[in-house]
Design an enzyme around this catalytic site. Structure first.
Site, PDB file in Angstrom:
ATOM      1  N   THR A   1       9.274  -6.272   6.756  1.00  0.00           N
ATOM      2  CA  THR A   1      10.026  -4.868   6.759  1.00  0.00           C
ATOM      3  C   THR A   1       9.475  -3.917   7.656  1.00  0.00           C
ATOM      4  O   THR A   1       8.555  -3.994   8.275  1.00  0.00           O
ATOM      5  CB  THR A   1       9.208  -4.042   5.442  1.00  0.00           C
ATOM      6  OG1 THR A   1       7.738  -4.344   5.623  1.00  0.00           O
ATOM      7  CG2 THR A   1       9.431  -4.868   4.095  1.00  0.00           C
TER       8      THR A   1
ATOM      9  N   GLU B   1       9.517   1.230   3.795  1.00  0.00           N
ATOM     10  CA  GLU B   1       9.660  -0.182   4.610  1.00  0.00           C
ATOM     11  C   GLU B   1      10.929  -0.590   4.325  1.00  0.00           C
ATOM     12  O   GLU B   1      11.230  -0.800   3.228  1.00  0.00           O
ATOM     13  CB  GLU B   1       8.800  -1.079   4.157  1.00  0.00           C
ATOM     14  CG  GLU B   1       6.900  -0.415   4.278  1.00  0.00           C
ATOM     15  CD  GLU B   1       6.388  -1.517   3.873  1.00  0.00           C
ATOM     16  OE1 GLU B   1       6.527  -2.721   4.082  1.00  0.00           O
ATOM     17  OE2 GLU B   1       5.031  -1.185   3.593  1.00  0.00           O
TER      18      GLU B   1
END
Ligand code: ADP
Ligand code: MG
Length: 200
Positions: free
Chosen positions: A64, A128
């Site tokens: 992420t 993220e």
């Protein structure tokens, strides 16, 4: 900084994520949200990709790209923690040099996790983004532009790594299917993205 009493209040207001149940798994829809994005979506998020805790992401098959704290204020109109879907693009340039190969420059479907940041005693949010694309290399320090178009599910707590991985896989499928509707797909060529970068 806040004192211990204020911290206790904050923690009380933000209870731990509910447990992920078997019923949740079995009843997950494969497409979510209305047929066209509804307010407050679309939400634009932009910032330089930061190092996170290096925790989980790649090990779970789901790296992420973390956004800096000050870039996620547009999400404050939502504040619902959990998983969102949309599109994102990484700028090919870093330090004035073109670093990304052409195949990595397109607008990619993404899933985004919005949560409380334990590093800041849960006083700040973190965003993220996992882009659904196989990149040749890491892109820390590159600019990322994202368009958040809808909400998938709340943040949950997991007792096993397998069930977490399974839910992440489902999130990706749900995001792809939800984005394939025409009113969502058209955001792929939104003006926030640089569509001259690639024909993708
Ligand atoms: P961190 O804790 O530093 O964010 P991760 O394990 O989450 O570490 O890995 C994130 C990094 O992986 C990103 O910052 C990016 O440079 C790289 N990366 C490679 N492929 C992807 C992808 N498909 N989506 C997001 N990040 C990716
Ligand atoms: Mg990360």
């Amino acid at each position: 900084m806040v004192d211990a009493a204020a911290q206790a209040v904050i923690e009380e207001e933000r209870p731990a994520a509910p447990m992920r149940t078997e019923t949740f798994r079995q009843t997950r829809p494969d497409i979510v949200g209305p047929d066209a994005p509804e307010l407050p979506f679309p939400i634009v998020l932009s910032g330089t990709v930061q190092h996170g805790f290096g925790r989980g992401g790649k090990d779970l098959g789901c790296p992420t790209a973390n956004l800096p704290d000050d870039s996620i204020t547009p999400m404050s109109s939502v504040t619902k923690t959990g998983v969102y879907y949309g599109y994102a693009q990484i700028s090919p340039e870093r330090d004035g040099q073109i670093m990304l190969p052409e195949k990595d420059r397109g607008v990619m479907p993404m899933v985004m996790s919005l949560g409380w940041n334990p590093f800041y005693k849960n006083e700040r949010m973190t965003a993220e983004i996992h882009l659904m694309h196989d990149f040749d290399a890491d892109f820390y320090g590159h600019e990322m532009n994202a368009l958040v178009l809808g909400y998938i599910r709340p943040e949950l707590d997991y007792t096993s790594r397998e069930s977490l991985v399974e839910d992440i896989e489902t999130d990706k499928q749900v995001a792809l299917k939800s984005l394939s509707r025409p009113a969502y797909e058209k955001f792929k060529s939104d003006l926030i993205f640089d569509t001259t970068q690639s024909k993708l």
